[in-house]
Design a protein around this motif. Structure first.
Motif, mmCIF file in Angstrom:
data_model
loop_
_atom_site.group_PDB
_atom_site.id
_atom_site.type_symbol
_atom_site.label_atom_id
_atom_site.label_comp_id
_atom_site.label_asym_id
_atom_site.label_seq_id
_atom_site.Cartn_x
_atom_site.Cartn_y
_atom_site.Cartn_z
ATOM 1 N N THR A 160 -27.579 -49.345 11.440
ATOM 2 C CA THR A 160 -28.815 -49.106 11.221
ATOM 3 C C THR A 160 -29.832 -50.296 11.835
ATOM 4 O O THR A 160 -31.139 -50.345 11.273
ATOM 5 C CB THR A 160 -28.819 -49.649 9.630
ATOM 6 O OG1 THR A 160 -28.584 -50.946 9.464
ATOM 7 C CG2 THR A 160 -28.036 -48.533 8.791
ATOM 8 N N LYS A 161 -29.580 -50.860 12.736
ATOM 9 C CA LYS A 161 -30.386 -51.924 13.510
ATOM 10 C C LYS A 161 -30.631 -51.507 15.121
ATOM 11 O O LYS A 161 -29.476 -51.313 15.768
ATOM 12 C CB LYS A 161 -29.961 -53.413 13.588
ATOM 13 C CG LYS A 161 -30.886 -54.396 14.161
ATOM 14 C CD LYS A 161 -30.405 -55.880 14.030
ATOM 15 C CE LYS A 161 -31.194 -56.806 14.784
ATOM 16 N NZ LYS A 161 -30.745 -58.238 14.535
ATOM 17 N N SER A 180 -28.016 -43.863 5.083
ATOM 18 C CA SER A 180 -28.985 -45.091 4.719
ATOM 19 C C SER A 180 -30.284 -44.390 5.045
ATOM 20 O O SER A 180 -30.522 -43.803 6.020
ATOM 21 C CB SER A 180 -28.571 -46.266 5.254
ATOM 22 O OG SER A 180 -29.505 -47.255 5.190
ATOM 23 N N ARG A 181 -31.446 -45.061 4.208
ATOM 24 C CA ARG A 181 -32.761 -44.542 4.427
ATOM 25 C C ARG A 181 -33.219 -46.011 4.772
ATOM 26 O O ARG A 181 -34.549 -46.118 4.987
ATOM 27 C CB ARG A 181 -33.322 -44.146 3.529
ATOM 28 C CG ARG A 181 -33.010 -42.576 3.165
ATOM 29 C CD ARG A 181 -33.314 -41.805 4.533
ATOM 30 N NE ARG A 181 -32.744 -40.414 4.532
ATOM 31 C CZ ARG A 181 -31.664 -39.883 4.795
ATOM 32 N NH1 ARG A 181 -30.870 -40.911 5.423
ATOM 33 N NH2 ARG A 181 -31.397 -38.754 4.741
ATOM 34 N N ASP A 182 -32.511 -47.262 5.066
ATOM 35 C CA ASP A 182 -33.175 -48.482 5.342
ATOM 36 C C ASP A 182 -32.755 -48.720 6.879
ATOM 37 O O ASP A 182 -31.703 -48.806 7.135
ATOM 38 C CB ASP A 182 -32.701 -49.444 4.517
ATOM 39 C CG ASP A 182 -32.903 -49.226 3.179
ATOM 40 O OD1 ASP A 182 -34.485 -49.512 2.975
ATOM 41 O OD2 ASP A 182 -32.398 -48.937 2.198
ATOM 42 N N LEU A 183 -33.972 -48.872 7.710
ATOM 43 C CA LEU A 183 -33.496 -49.077 9.295
ATOM 44 C C LEU A 183 -34.394 -50.251 9.470
ATOM 45 O O LEU A 183 -35.488 -50.735 8.857
ATOM 46 C CB LEU A 183 -33.979 -47.856 10.052
ATOM 47 C CG LEU A 183 -33.151 -46.619 10.035
ATOM 48 C CD1 LEU A 183 -33.743 -45.402 10.553
ATOM 49 C CD2 LEU A 183 -31.656 -46.913 9.924
ATOM 50 N N PHE A 184 -33.960 -50.932 10.680
ATOM 51 C CA PHE A 184 -34.675 -52.231 11.323
ATOM 52 C C PHE A 184 -34.859 -51.937 12.880
ATOM 53 O O PHE A 184 -33.758 -51.490 13.307
ATOM 54 C CB PHE A 184 -34.208 -53.442 10.926
ATOM 55 C CG PHE A 184 -35.090 -54.692 11.328
ATOM 56 C CD1 PHE A 184 -36.194 -54.957 10.365
ATOM 57 C CD2 PHE A 184 -34.800 -55.427 12.349
ATOM 58 C CE1 PHE A 184 -37.029 -55.935 10.802
ATOM 59 C CE2 PHE A 184 -35.674 -56.293 12.618
ATOM 60 C CZ PHE A 184 -36.863 -56.740 12.012
ATOM 61 N N SER A 238 -40.952 -42.600 10.986
ATOM 62 C CA SER A 238 -40.254 -42.910 9.783
ATOM 63 C C SER A 238 -41.019 -42.573 8.244
ATOM 64 O O SER A 238 -40.336 -42.293 7.512
ATOM 65 C CB SER A 238 -39.854 -44.627 9.580
ATOM 66 O OG SER A 238 -41.224 -45.195 9.746
ATOM 67 N N PHE A 260 -38.162 -42.376 5.765
ATOM 68 C CA PHE A 260 -37.313 -43.645 5.984
ATOM 69 C C PHE A 260 -38.052 -45.040 5.621
ATOM 70 O O PHE A 260 -39.289 -45.011 5.924
ATOM 71 C CB PHE A 260 -36.774 -43.841 7.528
ATOM 72 C CG PHE A 260 -35.571 -43.053 7.724
ATOM 73 C CD1 PHE A 260 -34.433 -43.733 7.710
ATOM 74 C CD2 PHE A 260 -35.477 -41.822 8.191
ATOM 75 C CE1 PHE A 260 -33.179 -43.010 8.034
ATOM 76 C CE2 PHE A 260 -34.552 -40.755 8.476
ATOM 77 C CZ PHE A 260 -33.431 -41.524 8.294
ATOM 78 N N ARG A 261 -37.403 -46.003 5.283
ATOM 79 C CA ARG A 261 -37.906 -47.289 4.839
ATOM 80 C C ARG A 261 -37.553 -48.190 6.173
ATOM 81 O O ARG A 261 -36.481 -48.462 6.533
ATOM 82 C CB ARG A 261 -37.279 -47.847 3.751
ATOM 83 C CG ARG A 261 -37.776 -47.619 2.509
ATOM 84 C CD ARG A 261 -37.046 -47.954 0.929
ATOM 85 N NE ARG A 261 -35.576 -47.838 1.104
ATOM 86 C CZ ARG A 261 -34.959 -46.732 0.714
ATOM 87 N NH1 ARG A 261 -35.934 -45.671 0.113
ATOM 88 N NH2 ARG A 261 -33.857 -46.417 0.726
ATOM 89 N N LEU A 262 -38.611 -48.431 6.986
ATOM 90 C CA LEU A 262 -38.322 -48.893 8.382
ATOM 91 C C LEU A 262 -39.082 -50.412 8.411
ATOM 92 O O LEU A 262 -40.347 -50.535 8.216
ATOM 93 C CB LEU A 262 -38.953 -48.099 9.098
ATOM 94 C CG LEU A 262 -38.726 -48.556 10.886
ATOM 95 C CD1 LEU A 262 -37.459 -48.660 11.310
ATOM 96 C CD2 LEU A 262 -39.728 -47.742 11.689
ATOM 97 N N GLY A 263 -38.324 -51.262 8.543
ATOM 98 C CA GLY A 263 -39.006 -52.687 9.098
ATOM 99 C C GLY A 263 -39.083 -52.960 10.478
ATOM 100 O O GLY A 263 -37.960 -52.171 11.209
#
Length: 469
Positions: free
Chosen positions: A92-93, A141-145, A172, A177-180
C-alpha cells in the motif's frame, strides 16, 4: 534458575519476557524485573523470587490458582500478531524517486554516489505505475500512501513531481481511495507555485534540516536559505515535518534543537529525529554504542520538552511500543527513474552495490509491473519470524526484526549494537508509559519495600508516553 539469566524458556515460550529494571528504581539492575508480554500489552514488576515463581508455573504449563498462576494468565498473549504482507501485489506504499541529481553534498548521504547520474523518471512511466497502484481491482484496502523523495533532490525534477501529485490526487478521488501524499525536500528549492501545488493537493511536506545553524552548515549547508523557506511554508499554512539527521556532531544537542524550533519556527508541530547509519565515522561497535547511548540520554529529554512546547519530537524506534508488527517495514514499491522497483528507497540507484539484491520488479512494456516473487519473498523474510536473534527478545514484536537497509550497511557485530539500542529505547519507552499512567512515587515505594514479590498488572496499550513526571 538464576535471576541473572537472560533467557527464561518457560516464559519465553509463553511470549513473556523478563527485562532487568532495577536501575529504574535506584536499585541493582537485577533486583527488579519488568516482566513484559508484548502481545497482551501488559507488564508487571517482579523480584527475582517472583520471577522464579512465574517461570516455574510457565515451565510446568499448569493452570495454577496460586498467585503466580493468576498473574501469568493475564500476561499470556491475547492474539498472534498480524502476519506481514508477503504478496508483492498487495503493498500500500509507493515511493517515487524522480531523479538522482542533488544541489547539496551532505556529509552522511547514503545516496551520494548517484548525484552525477542525470537520469529522470518520465511521467509516462510514473503514470503507468499510478494507474496500477491506485486500482480497486488490485487490492481491497482503500488506504494508500505515496512519497516523492531522493535519490537526489526531488524539487529539481518538479515537473515530474507536480504531474505525479496532481494525477494521483485526481485519480484517487475519482475512484474512492484515501490517499496520503508526502514530499521530502532539502528545503532549498521552493517557490510559490510549488507551495500552491502542495497545499491544493493536501501534500505533507518534510524538510531534511539540522535546525541549528552551525550543524546545518557543517553537514548540509545553506542554513539561511532553508530557514527562510521553512518560515515561508509556515506563513502559507503548510506545516512541514522537520527531519534532522542525528550524527556525532549534534547527538548531545537535541534539547537545544527543540528550544531553537520552538523559538524560531512557531507552527512546527512534528520533528522526526533520524540517527544516521554511518559506517565510516561510526566504524567500531564501541563508537556506535557510545553514539546510541548519547542519543537515548538526550532523546527523552528532548521529547518531553517538545511535548511542553506543542511539538511532537520522535524517532521511529521510540514509537515501536505503540504497535505490534512482525516486520520492521511493511515493504514498498520504490519506483526509480529507469522503471525498476526496489524494496526500499534507501537503495534506489543502480550503481549501489546492494541494488541488485533489493530490486524485485520493473514496469513491463504493457505498463504494468512484473515481479520476481522469489526475490520478493527472500527480502520480506527478513522479519521477527525468521531472524534467529529475535526469538527470545522482548522487543521482537515492536521492531519487527529490524531494518533491512540498515542490515545491508553494518557488519554483524555492528548490528548487535543496533539491537542493543533498540532494546534499550524500547525498555525505557515502556517504563515511561507505566510511570505516566500510575502514581510513580507509590510504584517506587512498592518495589523498594522489603519482601516485595510482584506488582499488579499494568497496561502498555496507551499511545507513547506524554510525560516522565
Amino acid at each position: 534458575m538464576s535471576a541473572t539469566n537472560s533467557i527464561w524458556p518457560g516464559l519465553s515460550r509463553a511470549g513473556v519476557y523478563p527485562v532487568p529494571a532495577g536501575d529504574w528504581f535506584g536499585l541493582p539492575e537485577h533486583a527488579v524485573f519488568m516482566v513484559y508480554s508484548p502481545l497482551a500489552y501488559n507488564l508487571i514488576f517482579a523480584s527475582p523470587d517472583g520471577l522464579d515463581s512465574l517461570e516455574t508455573v510457565a515451565l510446568n504449563s499448569t493452570h495454577s490458582r496460586e498467585p503466580a498462576g493468576e498473574v501469568l494468565k493475564q500476561l499470556i498473549q491475547a492474539t498472534e500478531p498480524q502476519k506481514p504482507v508477503y504478496d508483492p501485489d498487495k503493498i500500500t506504499k509507493l515511493s517515487v524517486i524522480p531523479n538522482y541529481d542533488c544541489n547539496f553534498s551532505c556529509s552522511y548521504c547514503y545516496a551520494a554516489g548517484s548525484h552525477s547520474d542525470q537520469s529522470r523518471l518520465p511521467f509516462s512511466v510514473l503514470k503507468d505505475m499510478l494507474d496500477w497502484f491506485i486500482d480497486p481491482q488490485r487490492l481491497a484496502s482503500r488506504d494508500l500512501f505515496i512519497s516523492f523523495l531522493g535519490g537526489g533532490e526531488p524539487a529539481l525534477a518538479w515537473d515530474v513531481v507536480r504531474a505525479g501529485i496532481e494525477y494521483a490526487r485526481k485519480r484517487s478521488r475519482a475512484i474512492g481511495f484515501r490517499l496520503g501524499i508526502g514530499f521530502t525536500t532539502n528545503g532549498s528549492v521552493l517557490n510559490q507555485q510549488m507551495l500552491d501545488v502542495l497545499k491544493a493537493n493536501f501534500v505533507t511536506p518534510g524538510v531534511s534540516f539540522e535546525v541549528l545553524e552551525d550543524v546545518q552548515n557543517l553537514q548540509r549547508g545553506n542554513y539561511r536559505l532553508v530557514r527562510e523557506n521553512i518560515s515561508r511554508m509556515l506563513d502559507y499554512g503548510l506545516y512541514p515535518l522537520i527531519k534532522p539527521n542525528i550524527t556525532s556532531a549534534n547527538v548531545s544537542r537535541l534539547v537545544e534543537m527543540v528550544e531553537h524550533l520552538s523559538g524560531h519556527f512557531p507552527g512546527v508541530r512534528q520533528v522526526k529525529l533520524q540517527p544516521v547509519d554511518d559506517p565510516q565515522q561510526l566504524d567500531t561497535p564501541e563508537k556506535l554504542r557510545k553514539f546510541y547511548s548519547d542519543f537515548i540520554d538526550n532523546y527523552f529529554r528532548a521529547r518531553e520538552l517538545g511535548l511542553k512546547s506543542g511539538i511532537d519530537v520522535y524517532c521511529l524506534n521510540g514509537l515501536f511500543t505503540d504497535a505490534i508488527s512482525g516486520r520492521f517495514c511493511e515493504g514498498e514499491y520504490c519506483l526509480v527513474p529507469d522503471g525498476r522497483i526496489t524494496v526500499c528507497h534507501r537503495v534506489s540507484w543502480p550503481g549501489d552495490p546492494d541494488f541488485g539484491g533489493f530490486c524485485y520488479g520493473c514496469l513491463s512494456a504493457n505498463g504494468k509491473p512484473s515481479f520476481d516473487e522469489t526475490a520478493f519473498s527472500s527480502l520480506m523474510n527478513y522479519d521477527a519470524y525468521n531472524r534467529e536473534a529475535c526469538q527470545n527478545c522482548f522487543a521482537r514484536w515492536h521492531c519487527g526484526g529490524g531494518c533491512l537497509a540498515q542490515a545491508s550497511v553494518y557488519r554483524p557485530e555492528m548490528l548487535d549494537e543496533v539491537c542493543r539500542f533498540t532494546r534499550e529505547l524500547t525498555r525505557q519507552s515502556l517504563l515511561r508509559k507505566v510511570k505516566s499512567a500510575v502514581d510513580a512515587e507509590k510504584l517506587q515505594c512498592l518495589v523498594q519495600q522489603p519482601g516485595f514479590w510482584m506488582s499488579g498488572v499494568f497496561s502498555t496499550a496507551a499511545p507513547a508516553y506524554e510525560t516522565n513526571q
